[in-house]
Design a protein around this motif. Structure first.
Motif, PDB file in Angstrom:
ATOM      1  N   ARG A 150      53.541  29.271  32.317  1.00 27.10           N
ATOM      2  CA  ARG A 150      52.216  28.948  32.840  1.00 27.10           C
ATOM      3  C   ARG A 150      51.953  29.789  34.086  1.00 27.10           C
ATOM      4  N   HIS A 151      51.774  31.039  33.883  1.00 22.48           N
ATOM      5  CA  HIS A 151      51.538  31.928  35.018  1.00 22.48           C
ATOM      6  C   HIS A 151      50.051  31.963  35.351  1.00 22.48           C
ATOM      7  N   HIS A 152      49.780  32.266  36.576  1.00 22.88           N
ATOM      8  CA  HIS A 152      48.374  32.435  36.929  1.00 22.88           C
ATOM      9  C   HIS A 152      47.939  33.826  36.491  1.00 22.88           C
ATOM     10  N   THR A 173      41.767  40.810  41.473  1.00 18.88           N
ATOM     11  CA  THR A 173      41.274  40.265  42.737  1.00 18.88           C
ATOM     12  C   THR A 173      42.407  39.952  43.712  1.00 18.88           C
ATOM     13  N   SER A 174      43.644  39.811  43.188  1.00 15.86           N
ATOM     14  CA  SER A 174      44.730  39.402  44.071  1.00 15.86           C
ATOM     15  C   SER A 174      45.389  40.637  44.683  1.00 15.86           C
ATOM     16  N   ASN A 175      44.606  41.437  45.348  1.00 16.22           N
ATOM     17  CA  ASN A 175      45.139  42.710  45.842  1.00 16.22           C
ATOM     18  C   ASN A 175      46.196  42.540  46.924  1.00 16.22           C
ATOM     19  N   ALA A 176      46.068  41.473  47.745  1.00 18.62           N
ATOM     20  CA  ALA A 176      47.031  41.304  48.835  1.00 18.62           C
ATOM     21  C   ALA A 176      48.179  40.384  48.432  1.00 18.62           C
ATOM     22  N   MET A 177      48.348  40.211  47.124  1.00 14.78           N
ATOM     23  CA  MET A 177      49.386  39.307  46.637  1.00 14.78           C
ATOM     24  C   MET A 177      50.780  39.810  46.983  1.00 14.78           C
ATOM     25  N   LYS A 178      51.604  38.879  47.465  1.00 17.32           N
ATOM     26  CA  LYS A 178      52.945  39.262  47.885  1.00 17.32           C
ATOM     27  C   LYS A 178      53.942  38.228  47.366  1.00 17.32           C
ATOM     28  N   LYS A 179      55.076  38.702  46.914  1.00 20.58           N
ATOM     29  CA  LYS A 179      56.102  37.773  46.431  1.00 20.58           C
ATOM     30  C   LYS A 179      57.187  37.600  47.496  1.00 20.58           C
ATOM     31  N   ILE A 180      57.501  36.347  47.796  1.00 22.20           N
ATOM     32  CA  ILE A 180      58.557  36.069  48.785  1.00 22.20           C
ATOM     33  C   ILE A 180      59.714  35.354  48.079  1.00 22.20           C
ATOM     34  N   SER A 213      57.270  26.509  31.685  1.00 20.56           N
ATOM     35  CA  SER A 213      57.483  27.934  31.900  1.00 20.56           C
ATOM     36  C   SER A 213      56.461  28.721  31.093  1.00 20.56           C
ATOM     37  N   LYS A 239      46.969  37.502  36.419  1.00 25.49           N
ATOM     38  CA  LYS A 239      47.125  38.581  37.397  1.00 25.49           C
ATOM     39  C   LYS A 239      45.903  39.493  37.299  1.00 25.49           C
TER      40      LYS A 239
END
Ligand code: GDP
Ligand code: MG
Ligand code: ZN
Lengths: 243, 114
Positions: free
Chosen positions: A7-9, A14-21, A5, A11
């Motif tokens: 270990r996040h990538h 560049t991840s403008n279209a990032m979406k959480k599902i 826990s 932010k």
């Protein structure tokens, strides 16, 4: 368990279209579905199913060789044996009792799994002739940890503990023992050579699961086998399924 | 080695979800894993990496949230975490008459896609 826990990538922008599902899926659900389907088949064909578990080398196959030979003219017994590789154990049972159906599940093709799961059983069932089966015995892969958590659709669970393994195993692997209806203390012929107290094992097993049955036996000398055969004879379907 | 089967379940699920949402890339997967499942995180990561190779999940990061094991003791009535991993003994009175009340989760919580 080494925790990962945190270990996040990164932010970064560049991840403008990032979406959480949101998913919220229980990964054990699939096994439960296969197990329920297996269970339905067993009930439909009037088969009683026993799942036998223990560490590698506790004497599962040796006991099944004796059991198959004993029952081959008395009732319709079939055996499914799980192992990581080779068909050796299923062949051993065929050699001991030619009249008994004995089929192997090799987990090599399932990522060398250290346990059987309900899907593997489901995929092996077409090799069993249900019309020739009253009792199906499943020898799980040798392992005292993982098989306990995986319901296959069985009626009863039996766990073996052999004398040379030591009498401290109940406390060390309680999950396995709390999931079993019957504890078989095997290789009783070796009791003199080992510092093993069967009374302590029984007492600890009962502390974990009050109603567990315990039998002592030796596949080598035949001690206690009559009681085991009676247990098989008395087998009844289970009313409720495992969690 | 039961991490392979779990990794397979994870990858199959997240790829299907990504396709449903028309996402091109799966960046991370959030998991909730109870201690009861006895999973080695490194082995799970390796299996996921292997299965993700060449798919929309290639290079995916796993965010593993650990759910501690909890037991409720029938002898003394208290609830707590056992002192030793996967040894279901009451941490207060050493009784083995315990019920598992937490630590069985094995869930995919969410994924991040783009
Ligand atoms: N002395 C003794 N040896 C046994 C007994 N049962 C099995 N064995 C030996 O223990 C070893 C492992 O037995 P096996 O049936 O293959 O164990 P499995 O891995 O649980 O299927 C073999 O060498 C058997 O001959 C027994 O009752 N007494
Ligand atoms: Mg064997
Ligand atoms: Zn207590």
């Amino acid at each position: 368990m080494a925790s990962l826990s945190g270990r996040h990538h990164p932010k970064d922008g560049t991840s403008n279209a990032m979406k959480k599902i949101e998913i919220n899926k229980d990964l054990k659900g699939e096994n439960q579905e296969y197990a329920a389907a297996n269970r339905e088949l067993f009930l439909k064909h009037g088969m009683k199913v026993v799942n036998i578990m223990s560490s590698p080398g506790s004497g599962k196959t040796a006991l099944l060789e004796k059991t198959a030979a004993h029952f081959q003219d008395k009732l319709k017994l079939a055996v499914l044996v799980g192992d990581i590789s080779t068909n050796r154990d299923a062949e051993r049972i065929k050699l001991a009792a030619g009249g008994v159906q004995s089929e192997q599940i090799v987990t090599e093709k399932y990522g060398s799994a250290c346990h059987l799961d309900a899907r593997m059983i489901s995929e092996a069932l077409p090799r069993i002739d249900f019309a020739q089966t009253d009792i199906l015995v499943i020898e799980n892969v040798g392992n005292l940890v993982c098989p306990a958590g995986l319901y296959l659709g069985e009626d009863k669970r039996v766990v073996l503990l052999s004398v040379p393994e030591g009498d401290d195993k109940v406390k060390k692997y309680p999950v396995m023992f709390r999931e079993a209806e019957l504890l078989l203390i095997t290789k009783m012929d070796l009791i003199c050579a080992c510092d093993f107290d069967p009374k302590k094992v029984e007492a600890e097993a009962r502390e974990i699961k009050g109603e567990i049955e315990v039998l002592r036996l030796s596949a080598k000398t035949g001690e206690g086998l009559a009681e085991w055969y009676q247990w098989i004879d008395r087998l009844e379907s289970r009313a409720t399924s495992y969690e | 080695m039961h991490e392979y089967g779990i990794a397979k379940g994870i990858i199959d699920t997240v790829l299907a979800e990504a396709e449903k949402h028309e996402a091109k890339k799966i960046k991370s997967i959030e998991l909730l894993i109870g201690e009861f499942n006895n999973i080695v995180a490194d082995a799970l990561v390796l299996n996921v990496e292997m299965l993700a190779h060449g798919t929309a999940a290639q290079g995916v990061k796993l965010d593993i949230k650990r759910q501690p094991l909890r037991v409720k003791c029938a002898a003394c009535g208290k609830q707590g975490e056992p002192k030793e991993a996967l040894v279901f003994v009451c941490p207060f009175c050493d009784s083995m008459a315990v019920e598992i009340t937490g630590g069985k989760a094995l869930n995919i919580v969410s994924i991040e896609v783009e």
